[in-house]
Write an enzyme that holds these catalytic residues in place. Structure first.
Site, mmCIF file in Angstrom:
data_model
loop_
_atom_site.group_PDB
_atom_site.id
_atom_site.type_symbol
_atom_site.label_atom_id
_atom_site.label_comp_id
_atom_site.label_asym_id
_atom_site.label_seq_id
_atom_site.Cartn_x
_atom_site.Cartn_y
_atom_site.Cartn_z
ATOM 1 N N HIS A 1 19.813 -4.053 6.687
ATOM 2 C CA HIS A 1 19.870 -5.214 7.241
ATOM 3 C C HIS A 1 19.069 -6.295 6.507
ATOM 4 O O HIS A 1 19.760 -7.461 6.508
ATOM 5 C CB HIS A 1 19.379 -5.093 8.713
ATOM 6 N N TYR B 1 19.028 5.441 10.864
ATOM 7 C CA TYR B 1 19.822 5.340 12.176
ATOM 8 C C TYR B 1 21.488 5.563 11.544
ATOM 9 O O TYR B 1 22.371 5.541 12.603
ATOM 10 C CB TYR B 1 19.812 4.077 12.944
ATOM 11 N N ARG C 1 28.082 -3.355 6.190
ATOM 12 C CA ARG C 1 27.117 -3.665 5.728
ATOM 13 C C ARG C 1 26.648 -2.215 4.909
ATOM 14 O O ARG C 1 26.215 -1.275 5.610
ATOM 15 C CB ARG C 1 26.152 -4.161 6.548
#
Length: 387
Positions: free
Chosen positions: A274, A283, A270
């Site tokens: 998200h 992160y 990805r």
């Protein structure tokens, strides 16, 4: 080495390398595929157009026109390849990121806008498009798909061959690596195995379950989980549109012939957040994302076409035409969004039940009475139409 990148070469089906080179066994291997220039051009066009309207959706959300957007950037090959493997009679159950699969089922991108603008649940008919509505509850679509596939088997729609009757059917359901931690996915696979349901479990392993890396989701490669349920599992290079097409076509054929369920793990990444509510910089590292850029699914098809096209002038014209078409689609997508009418305030009550319901009627009346308290002298509710 970025964590996870090595897995794209270990026990992973790949037909088109990141450098745009076609595997010699692509035409005659375990997952044969007739690779033609027309096929590559069509897949390239699909991926470019889908990426372009996906980027427009992202921009529209940032500009306050959509409540949220779920980007698919980086996952175009997994969705277009698998979506193009479906036959018209097959059924697809998406999560909320499968804009590319929707495209392959003939759903116009503008039909997706209402979902993310909060105006409607969907505007397409799943019975006609063979594409279910988006599912927001993580993993729930896997149960729905398994139940549907069980019905296909019980109705005798698999394993009949081509005896002049209706063609055999299969079902495919899409979910992410994070969803494999959900009970719904486990339960769906248990029932699919027990009833030999003709369903393909297509996991887009994009490496991150929001902020949790995949190595915190499973100690083994996700495709190997199929072993525990007693049906085949295959890992495919999810950035290779040809491999995704070939393996999914094989898996669907297995299901239609009555050989039960199959799991596919599309190993991809990805590239964006998200959702637009997420900040991936909190992160994951920029080095990781930069490394995955070298595996871009669209670029490897472009490079192959440039190197192997018989007419370089025609290829350049083709690329320019696809880009112009993509820009036109994005402009139409944006215009449609900006010109969407605001639904009336009682719209939220209109399609909850198939038939009238006294409790819902009472709630609607109470809500409209409440809004009337904000009406101006002209009798119009000043708060009800606000987005």
């Amino acid at each position: 080495m970025v964590a996870g990148l090595k897995a794209t070469t270990d026990h992973t089906v790949q037909l088109l390398s990141p450098e745009g080179e076609l595997t010699p066994t692509a035409l005659s291997g375990e997952y044969p595929l007739e690779v033609t220039e027309d096929l590559l051009r069509g897949l390239y066009r699909d991926m470019v157009l889908v990426r372009r309207f996906d980027r427009e959706g992202n921009a529209l959300q940032r500009q306050g026109q959509l409540g949220i957007w779920v980007p698919l950037l980086g996952q175009e090959a997994a969705q277009i390849g698998s979506g193009r493997a479906l036959q018209p009679q097959d059924m697809a159950f998406p999560s909320y990121r499968e804009h590319g699969v929707a495209w392959t089922r003939g759903i116009d991108p503008t039909d997706l806008i209402g979902v993310f603008r909060g105006a409607d649940h969907s505007t397409w008919n799943p019975a006609e498009t063979r594409f279910h509505t988006y599912t927001i509850v993580i993993g729930n679509q896997v149960l729905n798909a398994t139940g549907y596939a069980m019905g296909q088997r019980l109705d005798g729609r698999v394993g009949s061959g081509t005896d002049g009757g209706a063609p055999d059917e299969a079902t495919i359901t899409y979910f992410g690596d994070g969803a494999t931690s959900e009970g719904d996915v486990h339960e769906g696979m248990v029932f699919a195995a027990a009833f030999d349901a003709p369903v393909v479990f297509f996991c887009q392993n994009n490496q991150w379950a929001i902020s949790h890396p995949v190595d915190q989701v499973s100690r083994v490669p996700l495709y190997r989980r199929a072993d525990g349920y007693g049906f085949p599992g295959v890992r495919v290079d999810g950035n290779d549109v040809l491999a995704c097409l070939a393996v999914t076509r094989w898996a669907l054929d297995e299901c239609r012939s009555g050989n039960g369920p199959v799991m596919i793990e599309a190993f991809t990444y990805r590239m964006d957040a998200h959702t637009t509510s997420d900040d991936p910089t909190r992160y994951r590292t920029s080095d990781e994302s930069e490394a995955w850029k070298l595996l871009d699914p669209i670029e490897r098809v472009r490079v192959h076409l440039v190197r192997h096209s018989t007419d370089s002038a025609a290829t350049a014209e083709f690329f320019a035409g696809v880009q112009a078409e993509a820009d036109e689609l994005a402009a139409r997508f944006r215009t449609f969004c900006l010109e969407m009418p605001t639904p009336p305030p009682d719209r939220m009550f209109s399609e909850v039940y198939a038939t009238p319901h006294h409790q819902l009627d009472r709630q609607r009346a109470e809500f409209l009475d409440y809004l009337a308290g904000f009406a101006d002298d002209g009798g119009a509710a000043t708060h009800g139409g606000a987005r």
